[in-house]
Design a protein around this motif. Sequence first.
Motif, PDB file in Angstrom:
ATOM      1  N   UNK A  20      -6.079   0.711  -1.524  1.00 25.75           N
ATOM      2  CA  UNK A  20      -4.844   0.800  -2.310  1.00 25.75           C
ATOM      3  C   UNK A  20      -3.615   0.617  -1.435  1.00 25.75           C
ATOM      4  N   UNK A  21      -3.624   1.308  -0.299  1.00 21.77           N
ATOM      5  CA  UNK A  21      -2.475   1.224   0.618  1.00 21.77           C
ATOM      6  C   UNK A  21      -2.280  -0.177   1.164  1.00 21.77           C
ATOM      7  N   UNK A  22      -3.378  -0.796   1.587  1.00 19.45           N
ATOM      8  CA  UNK A  22      -3.274  -2.140   2.165  1.00 19.45           C
ATOM      9  C   UNK A  22      -2.922  -3.173   1.085  1.00 19.45           C
ATOM     10  N   UNK A  23      -3.454  -2.972  -0.126  1.00 18.74           N
ATOM     11  CA  UNK A  23      -3.135  -3.879  -1.224  1.00 18.74           C
ATOM     12  C   UNK A  23      -1.664  -3.828  -1.581  1.00 18.74           C
ATOM     13  N   UNK A  24      -1.145  -2.598  -1.703  1.00 19.90           N
ATOM     14  CA  UNK A  24       0.280  -2.424  -2.010  1.00 19.90           C
ATOM     15  C   UNK A  24       1.138  -2.994  -0.887  1.00 19.90           C
ATOM     16  N   UNK A  25       0.678  -2.748   0.341  1.00 17.62           N
ATOM     17  CA  UNK A  25       1.397  -3.253   1.508  1.00 17.62           C
ATOM     18  C   UNK A  25       1.462  -4.782   1.478  1.00 17.62           C
ATOM     19  N   UNK A  26       0.365  -5.419   1.102  1.00 16.88           N
ATOM     20  CA  UNK A  26       0.333  -6.886   1.030  1.00 16.88           C
ATOM     21  C   UNK A  26       1.312  -7.398  -0.021  1.00 16.88           C
ATOM     22  N   UNK A  27       1.387  -6.676  -1.154  1.00 13.52           N
ATOM     23  CA  UNK A  27       2.322  -7.088  -2.213  1.00 13.52           C
ATOM     24  C   UNK A  27       3.763  -6.990  -1.721  1.00 13.52           C
ATOM     25  N   UNK A  28       4.058  -5.864  -1.047  1.00 14.43           N
ATOM     26  CA  UNK A  28       5.424  -5.663  -0.543  1.00 14.43           C
ATOM     27  C   UNK A  28       5.741  -6.707   0.524  1.00 14.43           C
ATOM     28  N   UNK A  29       4.744  -7.010   1.345  1.00 17.07           N
ATOM     29  CA  UNK A  29       4.931  -8.017   2.398  1.00 17.07           C
ATOM     30  C   UNK A  29       5.190  -9.396   1.776  1.00 17.07           C
ATOM     31  N   UNK A  30       4.474  -9.683   0.693  1.00 14.62           N
ATOM     32  CA  UNK A  30       4.687 -10.963  -0.002  1.00 14.62           C
ATOM     33  C   UNK A  30       6.103 -11.051  -0.560  1.00 14.62           C
ATOM     34  N   UNK A  33       9.585  -7.725   2.310  1.00 15.46           N
ATOM     35  CA  UNK A  33      10.109  -6.488   2.884  1.00 15.46           C
ATOM     36  C   UNK A  33       9.114  -6.001   3.953  1.00 15.46           C
ATOM     37  N   UNK A  34       9.281  -6.493   5.162  1.00 14.65           N
ATOM     38  CA  UNK A  34       8.288  -6.256   6.220  1.00 14.65           C
ATOM     39  C   UNK A  34       8.221  -4.783   6.618  1.00 14.65           C
ATOM     40  N   UNK A  35       9.362  -4.144   6.791  1.00 15.21           N
ATOM     41  CA  UNK A  35       9.397  -2.735   7.233  1.00 15.21           C
ATOM     42  C   UNK A  35       8.668  -1.821   6.260  1.00 15.21           C
TER      43      UNK A  35
END
Lengths: 131, 69
Positions: A20-30, A33-35
């Motif tokens: 879940x964390x990595x998936x959400x992180x990938x969405x935010x990265x897409x 918003x890198x930080x």
Amino acid sequence: MMHVHQQRSRLYVPLGVLAGGLGLSACVLAGGVVGAAQGIALAGVVGAVLIYALSGRGGDVGAVLSADRDERQAQLDIRARAITSVVLLAVCGVIAAREFLQGGRAQPYFDLCLLAIATYLTALFWLKRRT
Amino acid sequence: VKNLVRESRTVAGLSQAELGEALGVSRQTINAIETGKYLPSLPLAIGLARYFDTTVELLFDPDTKTRRK
């Protein structure tokens, strides 16, 4: 000595949190918003490690977090989830009310409240048919 | 609901962990049943009764409330 099944079941919840964390992180990265993406990924990893460590302890908390639970521990899990849901709904309701009072549209909090109520009623009717 | 699980277990010379293992539940669950904090499901109550070679009615008395410790 811990059985293989118990070892495996210990991984279910931490892996879910990590995914879940990595998936959400990938969405935010897409979204560029890198930080924030790094922060969410880190939170997912830390959360997964924390839950894995806690699930290795004996007792009710460890059993519930390892998904290898008996009937009483399953009830504890269900009650804890219910309390979590009620608290989240109450928080969303309070924020939505505050934003309405300030003349805002209370988004997305009002929609989350509606979704929670709709989910509850749907679940109620579905469960009523099964039991 | 008052029950005689603790008494039966003591007579059988078992620890809570041993009884829990025999019935497939945790030591904490056996303790919660003995202290009246948790009312077991029907299958578990029947399992307890069978394990102690008695009946559910004798093991669990619905007319008496257990004081929580």
